[in-house]
Scaffold this active site. Structure first.
Site, PDB file in Angstrom:
ATOM      1  N   HIS A 287      -0.159   1.985   7.733  1.00 48.40           N
ATOM      2  CA  HIS A 287      -0.591   0.710   7.566  1.00 48.40           C
ATOM      3  C   HIS A 287      -1.383   0.284   8.593  1.00 48.40           C
ATOM      4  O   HIS A 287      -2.268  -0.904   8.409  1.00 48.40           O
ATOM      5  CB  HIS A 287       0.328  -0.169   6.806  1.00 48.40           C
ATOM      6  CG  HIS A 287       0.787   0.158   5.522  1.00 48.40           C
ATOM      7  ND1 HIS A 287       1.810   1.375   5.471  1.00 48.40           N
ATOM      8  CD2 HIS A 287       0.607   0.019   4.262  1.00 48.40           C
ATOM      9  CE1 HIS A 287       2.280   1.081   4.206  1.00 48.40           C
ATOM     10  NE2 HIS A 287       1.227   0.681   3.527  1.00 48.40           N
ATOM     11  N   ASP A 359      -4.783   7.534  -0.092  1.00 46.02           N
ATOM     12  CA  ASP A 359      -3.935   6.414   0.022  1.00 46.02           C
ATOM     13  C   ASP A 359      -4.915   5.109   0.414  1.00 46.02           C
ATOM     14  O   ASP A 359      -6.120   5.521   0.336  1.00 46.02           O
ATOM     15  CB  ASP A 359      -3.043   6.508   1.124  1.00 46.02           C
ATOM     16  CG  ASP A 359      -1.728   5.528   1.230  1.00 46.02           C
ATOM     17  OD1 ASP A 359      -1.847   4.653   0.346  1.00 46.02           O
ATOM     18  OD2 ASP A 359      -0.882   5.692   1.783  1.00 46.02           O
TER      19      ASP A 359
END
Length: 461
Positions: A287, A359
């Site tokens: 992230h 993702d």
């Protein structure tokens, strides 16, 4: 003997004309009927017409039905249901490709994009994404949920909007892993973290949990779950996986993770196994930045890749590719953008024929190195079927514009789009997805879900 009357020359000419006129009319009628029959046969042989904008979508045959009831605990789902081989499946695949070819470029790109939305109500941005950009899927987060009644209404509104605008149902997704990663309404009893389920070591209970989770999601309107996590948590210092993994040994992750996957399938929700090729042994959270997996090929095959290999053998229908640089597999490109990893390893070596999803492309591992538009194009060129842009309306529309521009330039061919769209439509059909609206009252749903979970916890503890 009385003489018979004779016709005049004019009368004889009139009779001949009438006769041949009648013959000509009959011949024309015969030809017209034959032409209609031929036209009908042609239409049947090319039966790829798009359905009207309703939830009752008529798609090529080949899907299986998922029963609402919980299966016999000893009954194993047929892992080959979605991956038949032989002449029939080849013909079926050709039908899906033909269905994809019937869409225009905007519709194809829309099917290949999954987005997140802002807020807890259907709004103008959601309307634009559905009606104008024809997006094929939406993922919800905690920011979209306040309580059960509001969640039912939001998913109801999204489905209703899509049914008005698009011929194919929406993928409505969620990260429902259990433990700390849950996005469902707060009134519901939460499932335990994957680590706790793995430590219990009971594959039957894991299967039941997957099945119960699927029934819960379906009652609200979700139909795809970005779980289970098949990463082996072999690094105690990993900042992002931890309790999300079923364990620190591949055998545990395989046994429990694939059981949850099968439970989700029997409950009628699409499981997405993640994060291929394995996010377990990293020191960096993707992230925030791009992690590097430094292991060699032999170690990868024995640990990181093993759960995914087994899940594919057991019938996985969707795989999420993580933002991970794995030099032993590709020295230059992260998995998300690597044809070597997606096409070479996942498709060819592991023989995965399902849907590949990225993702979120707005994660730091991507945005610190590429624009979201560039990332979307690179992912599709590498072999991804669906690109996820979970945040920021501007970046979502940027990605859609970039994909359209890449097609116009010829960088991405329509045939490449058709391959992905065919897989996506096939997956939606296999799980019987529709935009049918949920009719249950929120309180009834909450009570039903919590009763199931209480019963499960009685056996788990």
């Amino acid at each position: 003997m009385k003489e018979q009357p004779t016709s005049s020359p004019g009368a004889r000419r009139f009779g001949a004309k009438a006769f041949f006129g009648l013959i000509l009319i009959l011949l024309m009628i015969s030809l017209a009927v034959a032409a209609c029959d031929s036209s009908e046969e042609t239409d049947k042989s090319n039966d790829v017409h798009l359905p009207d904008n309703s939830s009752d979508v008529h798609l090529p045959p080949g899907g299986d039905e998922h029963a609402d009831q919980e299966p016999d605990a000893d009954e194993e789902p047929d892992a080959d249901d979605h991956h038949d081989s032989g002449e029939d499946s080849i013909s079926e695949w050709e039908q899906w490709q033909e269905q994809a070819r019937m869409l225009d470029v905007s519709e194809k790109i829309g099917q290949m994009v999954m987005v997140g939305i802002e807020g807890k109500k259907y709004n103008e941005q959601a309307r634009t994404l559905i009606e104008q950009h024809r997006i094929g899927g939406i993922i919800t987060f905690g920011r979209n949920v306040s309580d059960a009644a509001q969640t039912l209404q939001l998913l109801h509104d999204l489905k209703e909007a899509n049914a008005r605008s698009n011929p194919f149902p929406l993928l409505l997704g969620i990260d429902e892993e259990g433990g700390s990663v849950t996005r469902m309404p707060p009134e519901l009893i939460k499932a335990p973290a994957a680590r706790a389920v793995g430590q219990k070591g009971d594959a039957k209970l894991a299967h039941e949990l997957g099945h119960i989770t699927a029934l819960t999601l379906r009652q609200f309107g979700w139909n795809i779950n970005f779980a289970p996590v098949l990463d082996v948590d072999s690094n105690p210092q990993n900042p992002v996986i931890g309790e999300r993994s079923y364990g620190d040994h591949a055998d545990t992750v395989i046994e429990i993770g694939t059981s949850v996957m099968k439970g989700l399938k029997t409950g009628g929700v699409i499981p997405v196994v993640k994060h291929f090729p394995g996010h377990g042994d990293t020191y960096v959270d993707s992230h925030l930045e791009l992690p590097v997996i430094s292991h060699g090929q032999e170690r990868l095959e024995q640990v990181e890749l093993l759960p995914f290999t087994k899940a594919i053998q057991e019938g996985a229908d969707a795989v999420m590719v993580g933002h991970l640089l794995v030099p032993a597999l590709d020295e230059n490109e992260p998995a998300t953008f690597s044809p070597t990893i997606i096409q070479g390893l996942l498709r060819e070596q592991l023989e995965f024929d399902g849907v590949v999803i990225t993702d979120d492309l707005t994660m730091g591992a991507v945005t610190h190195h590429y624009s979201v538009g560039e990332a979307a194009v690179k992912a599709v060129l590498a072999g991804a079927d669906i690109v996820m842009i979970a945040h920021h309306f501007e970046q979502q529309t940027e990605a859609i514009r970039a994909l359209k521009a890449a097609v116009e330039r010829g960088d991405i061919t329509e045939e490449r789009l058709n391959e992905s769209v065919a897989r996506i439509l096939r997956l939606k059909h296999q799980y019987g997805l529709t935009d049918e609206l949920a009719v249950s009252e929120a309180q009834a749903v909450v009570e039903n879900v919590n009763e199931r979970m209480k019963d499960w916890y009685d056996r788990f503890e």
